[in-house]
Design a protein around this motif. Structure first.
Motif, mmCIF file in Angstrom:
data_model
loop_
_atom_site.group_PDB
_atom_site.id
_atom_site.type_symbol
_atom_site.label_atom_id
_atom_site.label_comp_id
_atom_site.label_asym_id
_atom_site.label_seq_id
_atom_site.Cartn_x
_atom_site.Cartn_y
_atom_site.Cartn_z
ATOM 1 N N SER A 154 90.700 49.034 74.235
ATOM 2 C CA SER A 154 90.710 49.589 72.886
ATOM 3 C C SER A 154 89.300 50.099 72.562
ATOM 4 O O SER A 154 88.313 49.571 73.102
ATOM 5 C CB SER A 154 91.129 48.488 71.910
ATOM 6 O OG SER A 154 91.124 48.921 70.589
ATOM 7 N N PRO A 155 89.165 51.144 71.705
ATOM 8 C CA PRO A 155 90.202 51.865 70.978
ATOM 9 C C PRO A 155 90.875 52.933 71.844
ATOM 10 O O PRO A 155 90.342 53.320 72.887
ATOM 11 C CB PRO A 155 89.435 52.493 69.821
ATOM 12 C CG PRO A 155 88.068 52.735 70.378
ATOM 13 C CD PRO A 155 87.810 51.581 71.308
ATOM 14 N N ARG A 156 92.048 53.396 71.398
ATOM 15 C CA ARG A 156 92.849 54.341 72.176
ATOM 16 C C ARG A 156 93.192 55.572 71.342
ATOM 17 O O ARG A 156 93.208 55.523 70.121
ATOM 18 C CB ARG A 156 94.152 53.680 72.625
ATOM 19 C CG ARG A 156 93.954 52.360 73.365
ATOM 20 C CD ARG A 156 94.762 51.275 72.732
ATOM 21 N NE ARG A 156 94.547 49.959 73.367
ATOM 22 C CZ ARG A 156 94.788 48.816 72.748
ATOM 23 N NH1 ARG A 156 95.262 48.804 71.512
ATOM 24 N NH2 ARG A 156 94.571 47.676 73.367
ATOM 25 N N VAL A 157 93.523 56.647 72.046
ATOM 26 C CA VAL A 157 94.071 57.843 71.419
ATOM 27 C C VAL A 157 95.585 57.710 71.445
ATOM 28 O O VAL A 157 96.177 57.535 72.518
ATOM 29 C CB VAL A 157 93.634 59.121 72.154
ATOM 30 C CG1 VAL A 157 94.350 60.345 71.570
ATOM 31 C CG2 VAL A 157 92.130 59.293 72.080
ATOM 32 N N LEU A 158 96.218 57.779 70.303
ATOM 33 C CA LEU A 158 97.672 57.671 70.215
ATOM 34 C C LEU A 158 98.279 59.067 70.106
ATOM 35 O O LEU A 158 97.900 59.847 69.231
ATOM 36 C CB LEU A 158 98.083 56.835 69.004
ATOM 37 C CG LEU A 158 97.512 55.416 68.914
ATOM 38 C CD1 LEU A 158 98.106 54.689 67.704
ATOM 39 C CD2 LEU A 158 97.759 54.629 70.192
ATOM 40 N N VAL A 159 99.223 59.365 71.014
ATOM 41 C CA VAL A 159 99.962 60.629 70.972
ATOM 42 C C VAL A 159 101.382 60.294 70.532
ATOM 43 O O VAL A 159 102.186 59.795 71.319
ATOM 44 C CB VAL A 159 99.964 61.326 72.345
ATOM 45 C CG1 VAL A 159 100.751 62.630 72.272
ATOM 46 C CG2 VAL A 159 98.538 61.585 72.814
ATOM 47 N N GLY A 160 101.680 60.532 69.273
ATOM 48 C CA GLY A 160 102.991 60.189 68.720
ATOM 49 C C GLY A 160 103.833 61.421 68.509
ATOM 50 O O GLY A 160 103.358 62.435 67.980
ATOM 51 N N HIS A 161 105.091 61.348 68.911
ATOM 52 C CA HIS A 161 106.014 62.471 68.808
ATOM 53 C C HIS A 161 107.132 62.119 67.830
ATOM 54 O O HIS A 161 107.814 61.107 68.012
ATOM 55 C CB HIS A 161 106.588 62.773 70.202
ATOM 56 C CG HIS A 161 107.613 63.857 70.231
ATOM 57 N ND1 HIS A 161 108.529 63.985 71.247
ATOM 58 C CD2 HIS A 161 107.886 64.886 69.372
ATOM 59 C CE1 HIS A 161 109.304 65.021 71.032
ATOM 60 N NE2 HIS A 161 108.946 65.586 69.891
ATOM 61 N N SER A 162 107.319 62.924 66.780
ATOM 62 C CA SER A 162 108.424 62.755 65.848
ATOM 63 C C SER A 162 108.406 61.358 65.227
ATOM 64 O O SER A 162 107.457 60.999 64.540
ATOM 65 C CB SER A 162 109.746 63.042 66.574
ATOM 66 O OG SER A 162 110.831 63.061 65.679
ATOM 67 N N LEU A 163 109.428 60.551 65.455
ATOM 68 C CA LEU A 163 109.421 59.168 64.976
ATOM 69 C C LEU A 163 108.221 58.410 65.533
ATOM 70 O O LEU A 163 107.602 57.601 64.832
ATOM 71 C CB LEU A 163 110.721 58.470 65.379
ATOM 72 C CG LEU A 163 110.798 56.959 65.153
ATOM 73 C CD1 LEU A 163 110.660 56.614 63.676
ATOM 74 C CD2 LEU A 163 112.101 56.400 65.712
ATOM 75 N N GLY A 164 107.882 58.663 66.790
ATOM 76 C CA GLY A 164 106.717 58.009 67.385
ATOM 77 C C GLY A 164 105.432 58.332 66.655
ATOM 78 O O GLY A 164 104.496 57.516 66.634
ATOM 79 N N ALA A 165 105.356 59.510 66.033
ATOM 80 C CA ALA A 165 104.164 59.863 65.257
ATOM 81 C C ALA A 165 104.081 59.025 63.980
ATOM 82 O O ALA A 165 102.989 58.677 63.529
ATOM 83 C CB ALA A 165 104.180 61.347 64.920
ATOM 84 N N ALA A 166 105.237 58.713 63.378
ATOM 85 C CA ALA A 166 105.229 57.821 62.216
ATOM 86 C C ALA A 166 104.709 56.446 62.619
ATOM 87 O O ALA A 166 103.905 55.832 61.911
ATOM 88 C CB ALA A 166 106.637 57.716 61.632
ATOM 89 N N TYR A 167 105.154 55.966 63.776
ATOM 90 C CA TYR A 167 104.669 54.683 64.266
ATOM 91 C C TYR A 167 103.181 54.749 64.605
ATOM 92 O O TYR A 167 102.435 53.785 64.377
ATOM 93 C CB TYR A 167 105.465 54.252 65.492
ATOM 94 C CG TYR A 167 106.921 53.922 65.214
ATOM 95 C CD1 TYR A 167 107.321 53.390 63.999
ATOM 96 C CD2 TYR A 167 107.898 54.140 66.188
ATOM 97 C CE1 TYR A 167 108.649 53.080 63.749
ATOM 98 C CE2 TYR A 167 109.223 53.829 65.952
ATOM 99 C CZ TYR A 167 109.603 53.301 64.740
ATOM 100 O OH TYR A 167 110.924 52.997 64.503
ATOM 101 N N ALA A 168 102.724 55.879 65.155
ATOM 102 C CA ALA A 168 101.304 56.029 65.481
ATOM 103 C C ALA A 168 100.452 55.970 64.218
ATOM 104 O O ALA A 168 99.395 55.316 64.192
ATOM 105 C CB ALA A 168 101.072 57.342 66.227
ATOM 106 N N ARG A 169 100.898 56.652 63.177
ATOM 107 C CA ARG A 169 100.157 56.607 61.918
ATOM 108 C C ARG A 169 100.129 55.194 61.354
ATOM 109 O O ARG A 169 99.082 54.719 60.867
ATOM 110 C CB ARG A 169 100.795 57.554 60.901
ATOM 111 C CG ARG A 169 100.590 59.030 61.210
ATOM 112 C CD ARG A 169 101.367 59.892 60.227
ATOM 113 N NE ARG A 169 100.950 59.667 58.850
ATOM 114 C CZ ARG A 169 101.726 59.838 57.795
ATOM 115 N NH1 ARG A 169 102.992 60.225 57.950
ATOM 116 N NH2 ARG A 169 101.273 59.624 56.583
ATOM 117 N N HIS A 170 101.282 54.502 61.407
ATOM 118 C CA HIS A 170 101.316 53.145 60.860
ATOM 119 C C HIS A 170 100.453 52.200 61.700
ATOM 120 O O HIS A 170 99.819 51.287 61.157
ATOM 121 C CB HIS A 170 102.759 52.649 60.797
ATOM 122 C CG HIS A 170 102.944 51.473 59.881
ATOM 123 N ND1 HIS A 170 102.516 51.474 58.573
ATOM 124 C CD2 HIS A 170 103.505 50.252 60.084
ATOM 125 C CE1 HIS A 170 102.811 50.315 58.007
ATOM 126 N NE2 HIS A 170 103.400 49.553 58.910
#
Length: 302
Positions: free
Chosen positions: A99-115
């Motif tokens: 950590s820390p990491r870069v999160l690549v969130g797609h669609s629903l996964g982007a909502a989880y990445a933001r949270h």
């Protein structure tokens, strides 16, 4: 059709025990910050394999399956964003992903990445949000869209006929032809056995998950890129009349611009030649460029 009821061996990666549940994670490459892909609803980590391997030429890259999807253990769906982000934090620790990491969130996964960034800001170095879900999409959608969506979600999905399954398998085999030989068959079969997953994962999206994001602290001011997919998407085109789809895309573009502007230095990019569901396959160059740009801003490998 028999649903997936137990975890078997994934064609790539391994299963990690997180709070008594086995979860699939596959990593490639070296260096940091690590890049972690969070799939869209109904997608699996290995759906991002081709882009993942290109990112792994730059730094450590990670794909995984949420519980209830892919090769991770089954769980009742839908789930809260808190459950999903707790699980991912535990999995990354168990797998030794620094950590820390870069999160690549797609669609629903982007909502989880933001949270995830809202809850664990010290674990996030940057965010790449691929055609992300936004909590204000439904409240700001045209009334006709809200009514149609409510009707869709009120109905259960009928069991497909054998002919439908046969056609779907052919389409999946064709779609995954560019994947490694050892992966394409198992991946297509897994999708065919898990066809309800996308619908199940999204059932609480507009109330529970949206509420969690609204109530959580602001996303930290890490380098952020938001990419909007505004091209043709076969699934979306089948769901929505053309005039509504244009309105949906107009609203999505505005919300994505606001999302990027909410983070200092956030950037909004538009893709007119990629659809929502497979943006990472239709424009892998744009995704890879965005990852590289984030890594340079963070001070990681270029």
């Amino acid at each position: 059709m028999t649903p997936v009821t137990e975890t078997d061996t994934p064609p790539l990666g391994r299963l990690y025990d997180v709070d008594g549940r086995r979860l699939m994670l596959y990593r490639s490459g070296n260096g940091g910050p690590a890049v972690v892909f969070l799939p869209g609803a109904g997608l699996f980590g290995l759906d991002y394999l081709n882009t993942h391997e290109r990112v792994a030429e730059l730094t450590t890259s990670v794909v995984y399956d949420r519980a209830g999807t892919g090769w991770s253990e089954p769980v009742a769906l839908p789930r809260t964003a808190g459950e999903v982000t707790d699980e991912l934090s535990g999995l990354l620790r168990a797998a030794g992903v620094p950590s820390p990491r870069v999160l690549v969130g797609h669609s629903l996964g982007a909502a989880y990445a933001r949270h995830y960034a809202q809850r664990f800001p010290d674990e996030v170095a940057g965010l790449l949000l691929l055609d992300p879900f936004h909590e204000d999409m439904l409240p700001r959608a045209p009334r006709e869209v809200r009514e149609m969506l409510e009707l869709m979600e009120s109905r259960d999905l009928p069991e497909p006929a054998e002919e439908q399954l046969r056609v779907a398998r052919g389409q999946l085999d064709e779609h995954f032809a560019a994947w490694p030989a050892a992966v394409r068959g198992p991946l297509a079969a897994r999708h065919l056995a898990s066809w309800r997953t996308a619908w199940q994962e999204g059932l609480n999206l507009h109330d529970v998950v949206a509420g969690e994001i609204r109530r959580a602290p602001a996303v930290p001011g890490v380098p952020t890129i938001v990419i909007s997919a505004l091209g043709h998407d076969a699934t979306q085109a089948a769901l929505w009349p053309e005039h509504l789809l244009r309105q949906i895309n107009d609203g999505k573009r505005a919300l994505h611009a606001e999302l990027a502007a909410s983070v200092p230095g956030g950037e909004h990019r538009l893709l007119g030649d990629a659809g929502h569901g497979w943006i990472h396959e239709e424009r892998p160059d744009a995704v890879l460029q965005a990852v590289g740009d984030l890594l340079r801003r963070i001070g990681g490998p270029a």
